[in-house]
Design a protein around this motif. Structure first.
Motif: not given
Length: 246
Positions: A136, A143, A146, A227-228, A231
Motif C-alpha cells: 500500500e 498506487r 489507481a 483515487c483513494s 486504490h
C-alpha cells in the motif's frame, strides 16, 4: 521499469524477480475494473479469499484505524494479522530463514513494510507463498495504477492525441511507475515546468507535493476520494490475482 512489487514465484502469472513489466499488471487492472463495476452494480461478491490468512510485517504496532490494505483484504474475506518485527536478524542467517519458513507455513501471503530489499528478498525466497514489498506504499505500482485508473474513468483513453501533463519529480518511484503504466496503456506524458502553463492539455497530474498528488480532468479537479477508492479496488485486485489466480 516498474518498481517495488516483489511477488513470490509461486504467484500465478507473475515474474519471479523484483522488477515487473507493465504487461504483467494488465490482469490486475482488468480485475480492479471488474471489481469496481460489480460494486457499482450492487454486487459485493462472494469473498473469494475466505479462509486465507495474510501477515502484515511491520516495525510498529498497527494504527487505531484499519489501513487501506486491511480493508481491501477484509473485503475479500481474508484474515489479516499484524506481525510486529523484533530486533534485526541477519537476512542471510539460519534464524532469518527459519522465520521466513515459519511465516510461510502460517500465512497464505505476506506483506513487508520497513524492511530492506535484502530482507524482503530472503523472505520471498524461503516462505513459499506470495510476498509483497509494502503493497500500500506510494512507491508500489498499485498506487500509480489507481492514479491512472482514475484518469481513464474521466476520459483519458489511449489514442494518438491523448496526453497527460506531469508536474513534479519524474524520478520518484510513484512517478516512474505511473509513466511506465501510462506508456503501456498507449497514453503519452509530457513533463511541464511548474512555472509554465498547461493550457491545451486536458489531463494534468500535479505531483509537486510528492505526498499528495492532485489529478485534473477537463471538468476540473478530481476528488481525492475517487483515487483513494480506486486504490482500494487495485489492492483487492492485486491480492485476488496473486493469491487466487483470478
Amino acid at each position: 521499469m516498474l518498481h517495488s512489487t516483489l511477488l513470490s514465484p509461486n504467484s500465478p502469472g507473475f515474474r519471479p524477480d523484483d522488477l515487473f513489466k507493465a504487461a504483467d499488471l494488465s490482469a490486475v487492472y482488468e480485475v480492479a475494473c471488474r471489481l469496481k463495476a460489480a460494486s457499482l452494480a450492487g454486487d459485493t461478491g462472494d469473498r473469494p479469499l475466505l479462509g486465507k490468512n495474510i501477515a502484515l510485517l511491520r516495525s510498529r504496532p498497527p494504527e487505531a484505524q484499519p489501513s487501506m490494505l486491511d480493508r481491501a483484504a477484509l473485503d475479500l474475506g481474508a484474515r489479516v494479522a499484524h506481525v510486529r518485527l523484533g530486533p534485526p536478524i541477519e537476512p542471510n542467517g539460519i534464524q532469518f530463514r527459519g522465520l521466513s519458513q515459519m511465516l510461510g507455513r502460517l500465512y497464505d501471503a505476506i506483506d513487508c513494510a520497513s524492511l530492506t530489499p535484502a530482507e524482503v528478498r530472503q523472505i520471498e525466497r524461503h516462505a513459499g507463498v506470495p510476498v509483497f514489498d509494502d503493497l500500500e506504499s506510494a512507491g508500489h505500482p498499485a498506487r500509480a495504477m489507481a492514479d491512472l485508473m482514475t484518469l481513464r474513468e474521466h476520459g483519458c483513453t489511449p489514442g494518438p492525441y491523448m496526453q497527460i501533463a506531469f508536474l513534479g519529480d519524474p524520478l520518484s518511484r510513484r512517478a516512474e511507475n505511473f509513466f511506465d503504466l501510462a506508456r503501456a496503456a498507449g497514453i503519452r506524458l509530457r513533463q511541464f515546468d511548474p512555472s509554465g502553463t498547461t493550457d491545451g492539455v486536458e489531463f494534468v497530474v500535479d505531483a509537486l507535493d510528492a505526498d499528495r498528488w492532485v489529478l485534473h480532468a477537463p471538468r476540473g479537479l478530481i476528488d481525492a476520494a475517487e483515487c483513494s477508492e480506486n486504490h482500494r479496488f487495485v489492492l483487492r485486485a492485486m491480492l485476488l490475482v496473486t493469491m487466487n489466480g483470478a
